[in-house]
Structures are given as structure tokens and as C-alpha cells.
Design an enzyme around this catalytic site. Structure first.
Site, short mmCIF file in Angstrom:
data_model
loop_
_atom_site.label_atom_id
_atom_site.label_comp_id
_atom_site.label_asym_id
_atom_site.label_seq_id
_atom_site.Cartn_x
_atom_site.Cartn_y
_atom_site.Cartn_z
N GLY A 60 31.73 65.67 5.53
CA GLY A 60 32.53 64.94 4.74
C GLY A 60 34.10 64.94 4.71
N CYS A 83 35.72 69.21 18.48
CA CYS A 83 36.32 70.49 18.14
C CYS A 83 35.96 71.26 19.52
CB CYS A 83 35.77 70.99 16.94
SG CYS A 83 33.98 71.11 16.57
N1 SAM Z 1 33.27 64.40 10.46
C1 SAM Z 1 32.50 65.57 9.89
C2 SAM Z 1 33.63 66.18 9.04
O1 SAM Z 1 34.94 65.93 9.37
O2 SAM Z 1 33.25 66.99 7.95
C3 SAM Z 1 32.06 66.38 10.90
C4 SAM Z 1 31.07 65.87 11.96
S1 SAM Z 1 30.49 67.00 13.00
C5 SAM Z 1 31.54 67.38 14.18
C6 SAM Z 1 29.44 66.00 13.94
C7 SAM Z 1 28.27 65.13 13.22
O3 SAM Z 1 27.74 64.27 13.82
C8 SAM Z 1 27.23 66.14 12.57
O4 SAM Z 1 27.37 65.77 11.03
C9 SAM Z 1 25.98 65.69 13.07
O5 SAM Z 1 25.04 65.72 11.98
C10 SAM Z 1 26.41 64.30 13.68
N2 SAM Z 1 25.46 63.90 14.72
C11 SAM Z 1 24.48 64.92 15.34
N3 SAM Z 1 23.99 64.03 16.46
C12 SAM Z 1 24.51 62.72 16.45
C13 SAM Z 1 24.35 61.70 17.01
N4 SAM Z 1 23.15 61.72 18.03
N5 SAM Z 1 24.68 60.69 16.55
C14 SAM Z 1 25.63 60.42 15.62
N6 SAM Z 1 26.05 61.47 14.90
C15 SAM Z 1 25.25 62.59 15.25
#
Ligand code: SAM
Length: 450
Positions: free
Chosen positions: A105, A222
Site C-alpha cells: 500500500g 526496485c
Molecule cells: N506498490 C507496492 C507498494 O508501494 O507498497 C509494492 C508493490 S510490489 C513491488 C509488487 C506487487 O506486485 C506485489 O504486491 C505482488 O504481489 C504483485 N504481483 C506479483 N505478481 C504479479 C502479477 N503477475 N501481476 C500483478 N501484480 C503482481
């Protein structure tokens, strides 16, 4: 690390040195709830007016203000999204925004704070097990214009030309987090970079149709790998009609501006030896492709019953539209009601507007979301407690020491609500949701604190 040689802005000696230092600790303040924060801060994050650096990492779990949503713990580089949104959408209202990869989030709560409350923000997380923490954080942040969906990116494809802004904070190989999370290092391989790059492209292809013509895609990772960053942007510009959007960075020395090889797509790179934050990449792209916006369905909304009208005084006066479901009543801005009718045909919603609770023949049973909502009425009875009692409430303990006449109360710490209690005369029931209780032991010295 040698795989980073040649990456714009990479300097092996200073980069290695930075990885021997502790990462800086930073928080982002809530614009409406952070007045009473007393933390040992030493400066503002240059690209985010709400970002603060802390001298040390406190026990955030033992700070009731964290649970009240007064701030969000977020690493500083990713707060650059704030600067981008301000540049791209100054004073914008009524935008439709999707944060596609939203858990836990960080970007979502930043978007809610940076944009006008007339905007509709969908925070989506495809992995169901990560939705609970997303929901918890979004409920604490308290914006009724921020809704939660749990859908695969391809489910958004049918919502043609709908969003003004889509943020894709993509799942990535995580090299930018090596300093902060040593586990990230164990999972990093060249092969994983290639797998991530393929997945990132699939995600972008899946959601592209739902972006408006002239709408903006913000893409972030990241990771330091060009394969996951500039190359993905090049791929996007080759496959679809998209142009780069330059973002001013002159005021922030240390941010490295990069350009992709084939389409000169600009990106912004954050290295821990050049700025006070972790590794990060972010870029903005405009969709120049003709896209027909989806037509709103002509729906009749159900007539509002007496109970619904009664509940409206639990929120600040506004144009609320209420819906009843098995769990009670949900209020959403009337301006977003048609959006809900449109979107529910394609998406699975976990949270819409603000849940205000259920009404029985005897009383209103308030929902936890109302306690933390920025839209809550100011006329609801509250009880101000000290830190120890606040933490006991957050551990979901009974609060015997409070002397209260019968009824529902908000438990407040430094003026900020944490949740609900109900005084029954002989005891007080604690209505904090069980899954949100603090599990750690409280330190003994708290007993003496005011
Ligand atoms: N935006 C979040 C934040 O600022 O707190 C961090 C996001 S993290 C870098 C990436 C997110 O993408 C994770 O929550 C993960 O569960 C989700 N994710 C994983 N595989 C995915 C997919 N195939 N399509 C979309 N989202 C995915």
C-alpha cells in the site's frame, strides 16, 4: 554486481561503500492526521513534502499513531511518485486512477494523499494473501475514494479507455533492496531478471487497453537491471503507441536520468550512493493510441431506505450514496456510484467507499473503517487514552480502567481514532478487528508513561 557495469549512473566503488552503511529510515506523514507526531526527524525527503527522515528506527508497532494512520513507513526513493504526480496532474480533479500492483500500500496511500479526494483510486492486488495487509493499510489511511480490488491484470483489459493514470509498481528481481533486505540478494539471479522482464511486459500488455488515450502510465521497479527498466519501456514503445514524459529533476541532484536505446524513453534511477534512499527506477509514459472510452451502463440505483438515511450522520455531510449488503451499509461518493456499477461487472471488490456498519432494531453497530475514515463525523463520542491504554486496546485487551456511561466510543490517542469500544456498564467490549491486533509483548516501562 558486475552485471551493473555500464548501467547509467552506476559507480561500483561508491555503490559498494553505500551497501556497507545502514539504510536511512523514512516515513511519509498523513496530510490530515499527522499533527500530533513527535518523532526524532532530521529532514524532509527532497521530492515529497510529506516525507521525513528519522534518526533511528523506532519500534513502529509500539507507536499507536502508526495504527491511527498518522504516517506510513516508506523508503524515500519511492516517494518520488509524489513529485511526478504533482508535475503531471497539477490541481487535477475527478481522475480515475489504478494502482495495479498495490500491496502493501505504499504507492496507494501516497496517491490518495497527493490527489484530490474527487479522484477515484483503485488499489489492486492480484495475490489474495497480500490483500489483507493492503486493506489494513488503506483502512488506516482512511480515504473513502480509495477502493480495493483483487484482480489479475488481464481482467482490466475489458475496461477500455477508462483510467487517466495507471501506476505499475511491478514485481521485480529486487536488486534495489539488497541493502534493506538481505533476503533479496539470495533470490537474485540473471535468470530471475529475465523471468521478471517477461512478466513485466505481460502485465503492461494486459492493462494497456484500460488506459485512456493521452492517459499516463507510471512504471516503476526496485531493480537496477536495464532488462526490467529501459528495455521494458522500449518494448512498450515498439508494441504500442506511447511517448516518454520528461519529469523535472534539476532540484534533486543525485537522481540519474536515463534514456532507453531505441525510443529514448526517459527513466529516473535512484542509487543509494547518490541519494538518501534505496535503489529504484521510475518512468512516465503517455498513451498516444486512439482508444474508445467504455460507456457507462444506464443503471437505476436502489431507493435508499430509512436505515441508510439514518446512518448518513455518522459521516461528514457530503453527497453520499449508500449501498446495503450482508455486512451492513457502505457509503460512497455519489459521484463514484456509476463507476462502481460499471467496474463491478469486471472486477472483484474487497473494499468500496467506507463501511459504516450495520443497524439493528436497537442500535447502530459501527464498522472499524468508520473509526479511521477521514470522512467520519466529528460528533461521535470519543475517549482520549494514554499510550499504555492505547496499546492495550491495540492488543485487543479489555479496558477495565475506563469509567464510561453505556454506549459506543471511539478510542483516541493524541486526538486520533484507533477503533471502537462499547461500554456496557459492568464491562467494556473491544471491537478492534482480531487480525489487526498487536501480537508483541508490551514493554514494562509503559506502565509509568502518561
Ligand atoms: N506498490 C507496492 C507498494 O508501494 O507498497 C509494492 C508493490 S510490489 C513491488 C509488487 C506487487 O506486485 C506485489 O504486491 C505482488 O504481489 C504483485 N504481483 C506479483 N505478481 C504479479 C502479477 N503477475 N501481476 C500483478 N501484480 C503482481
Amino acid at each position: 554486481m558486475d552485471t551493473l557495469n555500464g548501467v547509467s549512473g552506476f559507480d561500483k566503488a561508491t555503490f559498494t561503500e553505500a551497501h556497507l552503511q545502514e539504510p536511512p529510515v523514512s516515513i511519509r506523514l498523513h496530510p490530515l492526521k499527522s499533527g500530533s507526531i513527535e518523532m526524532n526527524t532530521y529532514g524532509t525527503v527532497p521530492w515529497c513534502a510529506w516525507g521525513r527522515y528519522l534518526h533511528e528506527r523506532p519500534s513502529f508497532t509500539l507507536d499507536p499513531l502508526l495504527h491511527a494512520g498518522a504516517y506510513y513507513v516508506q523508503e524515500a526513493s519511492s516517494m518520488f511518485l509524489h513529485s511526478m504526480v504533482q508535475h503531471l496532474f497539477p490541481n487535477a480533479t475527478q481522475l480515475k486512477v489504478l494502482d495495479l500492483c498495490a500491496a502493501p500500500g505504499g504507492k496507494s496511500t501516497l496517491l490518495a494523499a497527493a490527489l484530490d479526494t474527487s479522484c477515484l483510486i483503485l488499489s489492486n492486488e492480484v495475490i489474495r494473501s497480500r490483500c489483507s495487509i493492503l486493506e489494513e493499510n488503506i483502512v488506516k489511511w482512511g480515504y473513502p475514494n480509495q477502493w480495493i480490488t483483487s484482480n489479475d491484470p488481464k481482467d482490466f483489459g475489458a475496461i477500455e479507455g477508462y483510467f487517466d493514470l495507471i501506476v505499475v509498481d511491478a514485481p521485480c528481481s529486487g536488486s534495489g533492496l539488497f541493502r534493506k533486505e538481505s533476503l533479496a540478494l539470495n533470490h537474485w539471479t540473471d535468470n530471475n531478471v529475465s523471468l521478471c522482464s517477461g512478466r513485466q511486459k505481460r502485465i503492461l500488455a494486459d492493462i494497456w487497453n484500460s488506459l485512456k488515450e493521452n492517459g499516463v502510465l507510471i512504471y516503476a521497479t526496485c531493480s537496477y537491471s536495464p532488462q526490467e527498466n529501459e528495455e521494458v519501456l522500449d518494448w512498450l514503445a515498439t508494441e504500442f503507441s506511447a511517448t516518454t514524459i520528461p519529469i523535472p529533476t534539476d532540484a534533486y541532484p543525485g537522481i540519474v536520468v536515463s534514456e532507453s536505446d531505441n525510443h529514448s524513453m526517459m527513466g529516473y534511477r535512484f542509487f543509494p550512493d547518490k541519494i538518501k534512499g534505496e535503489g529504484f527506477f521510475i518512468a512516465a509514459v503517455r498513451k498516444t493510441q486512439a482508444t474508445n472510452p467504455l460507456k457507462y451502463p444506464k443503471t437505476k440505483t436502489a431507493a435508499e431506505n430509512k436505515g441508510v438515511l439514518l446512518l448518513k450522520d455518522k459521516l461528514q455531510p457530503d453527497a453520499w450514496s449508500c449501498m446495503e449488503n450482508a455486512e451492513g451499509i457502505t457509503a460512497l461518493s455519489s459521484a463514484h456510484r456509476q463507476d462502481y456499477e460499471l467496474l463491478k461487472q469486471q472486477l472483484y471488490f474487497r473494499k468500496v467507499g467506507v463501511s459504516i456498519g450495520a443497524i439493528t432494531s436497537k442500535e447502530w453497530i459501527p464498522h472499524h473503517e468508520t473509526a479511521l475514515s477521514i470522512a467520519r463525523s466529528h460528533d461521535i463520542p470519543q475517549v482520549e487514552v494514554n499510550k499504555e491504554t492505547a496499546l492495550r486496546f491495540l492488543k485487543k485487551e479489555a479496558l477495565e480502567s475506563l469509567q464510561l456511561t453505556k454506549g459506543w466510543y471511539l478510542v483516541c490517542y493524541k486526538g486520533l481514532a484507533l477503533g471502537w469500544i462499547k461500554a456496557l456498564g459492568n464491562r467494556i467490549n473491544n471491537y478492534l478487528p482480531k487480525n489487526q491486533r498487536i501480537r508483541m509483548e508490551l514493554p514494562s516501562e509503559l506502565n509509568n508513561e502518561e
